[in-house]
Design a protein around this motif. Structure first.
Motif, mmCIF file in Angstrom:
data_model
loop_
_atom_site.group_PDB
_atom_site.id
_atom_site.type_symbol
_atom_site.label_atom_id
_atom_site.label_comp_id
_atom_site.label_asym_id
_atom_site.label_seq_id
_atom_site.Cartn_x
_atom_site.Cartn_y
_atom_site.Cartn_z
ATOM 1 N N VAL A 17 -14.844 1.986 9.016
ATOM 2 C CA VAL A 17 -13.395 2.189 9.082
ATOM 3 C C VAL A 17 -12.776 1.452 10.273
ATOM 4 O O VAL A 17 -11.628 1.009 10.217
ATOM 5 C CB VAL A 17 -13.065 3.699 9.157
ATOM 6 N N SER A 69 -7.753 11.264 3.707
ATOM 7 C CA SER A 69 -6.714 10.758 2.812
ATOM 8 C C SER A 69 -7.339 10.038 1.621
ATOM 9 O O SER A 69 -6.905 10.205 0.474
ATOM 10 C CB SER A 69 -5.778 9.803 3.568
ATOM 11 N N LYS A 70 -8.362 9.246 1.901
ATOM 12 C CA LYS A 70 -9.089 8.543 0.831
ATOM 13 C C LYS A 70 -9.742 9.540 -0.122
ATOM 14 O O LYS A 70 -9.727 9.365 -1.351
ATOM 15 C CB LYS A 70 -10.140 7.632 1.451
ATOM 16 N N SER A 93 -1.885 4.361 3.602
ATOM 17 C CA SER A 93 -2.834 3.255 3.483
ATOM 18 C C SER A 93 -3.587 3.309 2.159
ATOM 19 O O SER A 93 -4.116 2.289 1.703
ATOM 20 C CB SER A 93 -3.828 3.277 4.649
ATOM 21 N N VAL A 94 -3.645 4.494 1.554
ATOM 22 C CA VAL A 94 -4.331 4.628 0.266
ATOM 23 C C VAL A 94 -3.363 5.031 -0.846
ATOM 24 O O VAL A 94 -3.791 5.496 -1.911
ATOM 25 C CB VAL A 94 -5.484 5.651 0.371
ATOM 26 N N LEU A 109 -10.077 8.901 6.274
ATOM 27 C CA LEU A 109 -11.076 9.199 5.256
ATOM 28 C C LEU A 109 -10.751 10.461 4.450
ATOM 29 O O LEU A 109 -11.050 10.521 3.256
ATOM 30 C CB LEU A 109 -12.457 9.305 5.895
ATOM 31 N N ARG A 113 -6.999 11.209 -2.286
ATOM 32 C CA ARG A 113 -6.355 10.284 -3.245
ATOM 33 C C ARG A 113 -7.157 10.141 -4.525
ATOM 34 O O ARG A 113 -6.615 9.743 -5.572
ATOM 35 C CB ARG A 113 -6.158 8.909 -2.591
ATOM 36 N N GLN A 114 -8.414 10.490 -4.506
ATOM 37 C CA GLN A 114 -9.228 10.430 -5.720
ATOM 38 C C GLN A 114 -8.796 11.473 -6.745
ATOM 39 O O GLN A 114 -9.087 11.340 -7.934
ATOM 40 C CB GLN A 114 -10.701 10.615 -5.365
ATOM 41 N N HIS A 123 0.812 -1.219 0.000
ATOM 42 C CA HIS A 123 0.000 0.000 0.000
ATOM 43 C C HIS A 123 0.842 1.264 0.000
ATOM 44 O O HIS A 123 0.404 2.315 -0.488
ATOM 45 C CB HIS A 123 -0.930 0.010 1.218
ATOM 46 N N THR A 171 -2.257 8.295 5.247
ATOM 47 C CA THR A 171 -2.020 8.639 3.840
ATOM 48 C C THR A 171 -1.487 7.441 3.069
ATOM 49 O O THR A 171 -1.952 7.123 1.977
ATOM 50 C CB THR A 171 -1.049 9.817 3.720
#
Length: 634
Positions: free
Chosen positions: A332, A356-357, A507-508, A354, A360-361, A28, A505
């Motif tokens: 989560v 960070s998720k 993790s994604v 979240l 990341r998009q 990851h 951060t």
């Protein structure tokens, strides 16, 4: 940005397949590329593995482990922001380069200057470097500790990695829980360096180099940078305008360095002074809109999203927000022990994961504003510690502490029904006993006092040395604020805030950067007198003066809200059954480390609506989730 893993095996029986498992455990952190290499030495097998997140030089030329000649090999996680300046200096000395990566600059910089090259680096880094000719391996961690580096040593095997989960994959690793470290976790919600949750396993302290001598099996640790040294320098005699101008220039340069990337970059924006300074200084003078991201809550007392949106609109950023529900938080929770593979229970892990998720998009790099409270004086605990220990004569403090030791706070009418009274009573007793502001910050920072920890464990424990015990290493010639900032920098910042953001951060597959932790900015601020940080009761005086040049004061000034999830509401409603299950007598007993009775009593008091600090239960719950994932199921 990457994840690294490796070993030095003096038994010489570790396989390349084991190295692959260690490395792929942090896929990851680096989903774009992978490298695994094993080297034979007369005394040991050496393995270097790396998972790459391509940020600079996206071509295969940035592949790791990277070699220079036959004698130098590097495994690297992080970014050297000033690599172009160092590269130019090396080119003037005759070095040539195949790539545009900072990794190649590390190798050739070491070849030119040896370990002194580290002093040239501006950045965040965890480096494993093998000097074949010297028969030595170096593990190096950046000055602030932005990038993690764990290691295990049992006398025959040295294992290292960006996260503990890499070490878990090696057959030599022993998961022996250190109850003394568990006690630290229960007190602070994190485990201060160099300790970890396991025996024989350590965090490399920031600003340090661990050297492994292959011929002698000797390990030694050397310090190359320490924030204490800069707080101990004579204080600068500068005017307000000079301090504001110099700090602004250092911030601007540090922030711009963190924008260097071959991929899109964004900013986490809470609307507070720290993150607003990052967004404001970077958006100023730019024609393209900076991308900013915020998490909001439907519970108004925890929600900063409206303020963040106002700041974003004023600055003209491209802003995205996500309102988090209890249902999404519950989804989560099972992921947290995978992301945080050592017990860690900061109460903002869920929204940090979240946001960070969310980021990341749209981007591959996100700037976070961690460090602002520690370097500019933002936390209320600094003023509290000074007031509690200097606000009355020492003789009175001693009498109060002694008297409090004779009284059980649970039997004090009226007060014993106030929120978290017993814990606050115990803290004040210890603060007045110590009469030391550094120890006061330590006790203020504890969610669970030592006496209550002993009741949860059912026994006493050894008190491990932490940087909280090193307050006397910072000179007392400038009041107490600078001393407290220095200690907080080496404790809460490193092992709480930076851990939180790095794991969330990564993790994604998002690179998190910390522009406020540029070492040149920190070194300058450390030499400023305390009244530039807290002045006439105003926290972050210097930072506020700078931000108000970009954003009107009336838009910024509001009560400070911590970036935390409304867990105390959710645990009495949507998440109540999870709390009951994991903190049941059966699940508590199976760990072999807890005395269930006082924990269950605390749980029941909380669910009955009594004024109990929910953070205590959150820490216990997180440990149970971690134990279930990494000990029980393996």
């Amino acid at each position: 940005m990457c994840g690294i893993a490796g070993f030095v095996d003096f038994r010489k029986d570790t396989t390349s397949e084991t190295l692959k498992r260690m490395t792929d455990a942090v896929t990851h952190r680096g989903p774009d590329d992978a490298g695994y290499e094993v080297y034979e030495h007369a005394s040991a097998l050496v393995g270097f593995g790396q998972r790459r997140l391509s940020i600079l030089d996206l071509s295969p030329l940035g592949h790791q482990p990277m070699h220079f000649g036959e004698n130098l090999i590097v495994n690297f996680n992080g970014e050297i922001y000033n690599f172009k300046e160092i590269r130019k200096e090396l080119e003037e000395k005759g070095y040539t380069f195949k790539s545009w990566s900072d990794t190649e600059v590390i190798l050739k910089g070491y070849d030119c200057w040896g370990l002194d090259v580290i002093q040239k680096f501006t950045g965040m880094f965890a480096i494993a470097l093998y000097d074949v000719s010297k028969e030595e391996i170096y593990l190096i961690r950046d000055r602030a500790g932005v990038k993690p580096l764990y290691y295990f040593w049992d006398g025959s095997s040295l294992l290292f990695g960006s996260e503990l989960k890499s070490l878990y994959q090696h057959p030599s690793f022993k998961k022996n829980i250190d109850v003394n470290s568990l006690a630290l976790y229960l007190q602070f919600s994190y485990i201060p360096a160099p300790s970890t949750i396991f025996y024989d396993t350590y965090k490399l302290v920031p600003g340090h180099i661990l050297t492994i001598k292959l011929k002698s099996k000797e390990l030694k640790t050397d310090k190359y940078w320490d924030v204490f040294d800069h707080y101990n320098k004579p204080k600068l005699n500068v005017s307000d305008n000079e301090a504001i101008e110099q700090t602004h220039d250092l911030m601007k340069k540090a922030y711009e360095y963190r924008m260097v990337a071959d991929v899109p970059v964004g900013v986490f924006l809470s609307g507070g002074y720290d993150s607003s300074s990052v967004a404001a200084l970077l958006q100023a003078g730019r024609t393209d809109k900076l991308k900013t991201f915020t998490i909001g809550f439907n519970e108004n007392e925890f929600n900063e999203a409206p303020e963040a949106k106002k700041i974003a609109n004023y600055l003209g950023t491209d802003h995205t927000e996500w309102y988090l529900t209890a249902k999404e938080a519950g989804e989560v929770l099972p992921l947290l022990p995978e992301i945080y593979d050592e017990p860690f229970s900061d109460n903002s892990t869920v929204p940090t994961v979240l946001v960070s998720k969310l980021a990341r998009q749209q981007v591959k790099v996100a700037l976070s504003a961690d460090g602002g409270d520690e370097i500019f004086g933002g936390y209320g605990k600094f003023s509290q510690a000074e007031k509690y220990t200097t606000g009355m004569p020492s003789a009175v403090q001693k009498i109060l502490s002694t008297s409090m030791s004779l009284i059980n706070p649970e039997y004090i009418p009226y007060f014993n029904k106030q929120y978290n009274f017993t814990t606050r009573y115990e803290k004040m007793k210890l603060i007045w006993k110590s009469q030391d502001p550094v120890q006061a910050v330590k006790y203020i920072s504890q969610y669970i006092p030592e006496r209550e920890v002993e009741s949860f464990l059912g026994k006493s424990f050894d008190r491990y040395h932490t940087f909280f015990e090193e307050g006397d290493k910072v000179l007392k010639n400038d009041g107490v604020t600078n001393r407290l900032l220095a200690i907080d920098y080496k404790t809460f910042l490193v092992d709480n805030n930076l851990v939180k953001v790095d794991r969330a951060t990564m993790s994604v597959g998002l690179e998190g950067r910390e522009p406020m932790l540029d070492h040149k900015l920190i070194e300058y601020l450390a030499q400023l007198p305390s009244n530039f940080k807290i002045r006439n009761g105003v926290n972050k005086w210097l930072l506020k003066e700078i931000v108000h040049k970009y954003i009107p004061k009336e838009l910024m000034e509001r009560p400070k809200r911590p970036f935390i999830a409304p867990l105390m509401i959710w645990f009495r409603d949507e998440l109540k059954e999870q709390l009951r299950y994991y903190l049941s007598e059966t699940n508590l007993a199976k760990t072999g480390v807890f005395n269930p009775a006082p924990i269950i009593a605390l749980r029941e008091d909380y669910l009955a609506g009594k004024r109990v600090n929910y953070q205590k239960l959150w820490q216990l719950l997180v440990f149970q989730l971690w134990y279930d994932r990494w000990i029980q199921k393996l």
